[in-house]
Design an enzyme around this catalytic site. Structure first.
Site, PDB file in Angstrom:
ATOM      1  N   SER A 128       0.839  -1.195   0.000  1.00 26.43           N
ATOM      2  CA  SER A 128       0.000   0.000   0.000  1.00 26.43           C
ATOM      3  C   SER A 128       0.873   1.243   0.000  1.00 26.43           C
ATOM      4  O   SER A 128       2.032   1.207   0.441  1.00 26.43           O
ATOM      5  CB  SER A 128      -0.897   0.017   1.246  1.00 26.43           C
ATOM      6  OG  SER A 128      -1.506   1.279   1.446  1.00 26.43           O
ATOM      7  N   TYR A 132      -2.020  -1.225  10.347  1.00 24.51           N
ATOM      8  CA  TYR A 132      -2.164  -1.577   8.928  1.00 24.51           C
ATOM      9  C   TYR A 132      -0.926  -1.169   8.136  1.00 24.51           C
ATOM     10  O   TYR A 132      -0.376  -1.965   7.364  1.00 24.51           O
ATOM     11  CB  TYR A 132      -3.410  -0.891   8.374  1.00 24.51           C
ATOM     12  CG  TYR A 132      -3.602  -1.024   6.883  1.00 24.51           C
ATOM     13  CD1 TYR A 132      -4.200  -2.164   6.342  1.00 24.51           C
ATOM     14  CD2 TYR A 132      -3.221  -0.006   6.013  1.00 24.51           C
ATOM     15  CE1 TYR A 132      -4.396  -2.290   4.971  1.00 24.51           C
ATOM     16  CE2 TYR A 132      -3.419  -0.115   4.641  1.00 24.51           C
ATOM     17  CZ  TYR A 132      -4.007  -1.260   4.128  1.00 24.51           C
ATOM     18  OH  TYR A 132      -4.207  -1.367   2.771  1.00 24.51           O
TER      19      TYR A 132
END
Length: 288
Positions: free
Chosen positions: A179, A192
């Site tokens: 990401s 995350y």
């Protein structure tokens, strides 16, 4: 615990990824062009294949000639998975759906076993599935949430890849989903973002290990993409209201704008690339 596997209480967090059918506007996931057989007769496992980026990848791979094992969490997402499967079959390819939690090592092994039973081989492993839980304060991240996030996002990748490796031969491709948060950080997604940084390191290290076997390992680091992940509990209402607006392009991306990155890394077009990460993120420069 008898094994390193945590099942969160039903009422602890919103269930992810949620139903794509409920999103307004609906994400754009169908391929935007005709196929050219770049994955003709290949077999791919795509995790998170029921919705979002995973669904777009499964659909594009099928259009390019691949048979697909669609792996997803199950329950609320069953209808989405069935729709993805129907699209693959309408493209003239075969598909199976496999529901379960990849954070469970036994399920991860079962995914590979079922894929080999159904198709006889495995050529491409695509890990998309993951989860995120926004917290504005580090102290709000419970040990259970921390374990659950790492379990879903990176432990699962280890388990599934370990199970797949004995079946991957020369020319096979592994594609991991990291990401933009691994490169730029995200103050409300500390756990995350940490898992996504781990995925970058895992991708680069595994690439070095498998290069002598001529198995390529690469990654994709999407920016803000319109999928069920954020609307179904992965983002705060404040963030969701302006989702994607801070990119140079001024909007979130669509799943079918990301899927071609996975196709490129899966097919022979990227035969001289391994250990790399592609960045479909709306023009954000992350130098990664």
């Amino acid at each position: 615990m008898s094994k390193p596997y945590f099942i969160p209480p039903i009422d602890e967090e919103p269930r992810m990824p949620g139903s794509e059918a409920e999103l307004d506007p609906p994400p754009q996931w169908e391929p935007r062009y005709k196929g050219s057989e770049r994955l003709k007769d290949k077999v791919a496992i795509v995790t998170g294949g029921d919705s979002g980026i995973g669904r777009a990848v499964a659909a594009l791979f099928a259009r390019e000639g691949a048979d697909i094992a669609i792996v997803y969490l199950g329950g609320e997402e069953d209808a989405d998975a069935a729709e993805t499967k129907a699209f693959v079959e309408n493209e003239g390819r075969k598909a199976i759906t496999i529901a379960g939690d990849l954070g469970d090592v036994d399920f991860a092994k079962s995914v590979v076993a079922q894929t080999i039973d159904a198709f006889g081989k495995l050529d491409v492993l695509v890990s998309v599935a993951g989860e995120q839980h926004p917290d504005t304060d580090l102290g709000d991240i419970t040990p259970e949430q921390l374990l659950r996030t790492f379990q879903s996002n990176i432990h699962s990748m280890f388990y599934l890849t370990q199970a797949a490796l004995p079946h991957l031969k020369e020319g096979a491709a592994i594609i991991n989903t990291t990401s933009i948060t691994a490169y730029a950080g995200e103050k409300e997604l500390l756990d995350y973002s940490s898992t996504k940084g781990a995925i970058v390191a895992f991708t680069r290290s595994l690439s070095a290990q498998l290069a002598p076997k001529k198995i390529r390992v690469n990654g994709v680091a999407p920016g803000p993409i319109w999928t069920p992940l954020n609307p179904f509990g992965g983002s705060t209402p404040e963030k969701l209201a302006t989702f994607g607006a801070d990119t140079p392009m001024g909007r979130p991306g669509q799943p079918n704008e990301v899927a071609p990155s996975y196709l490129f890394l899966a097919c022979g077009d990227s035969s001289y690339m391994s250990g790399q990460v592609l960045h479909p993120n709306g023009g954000m420069i992350v130098n990664g």
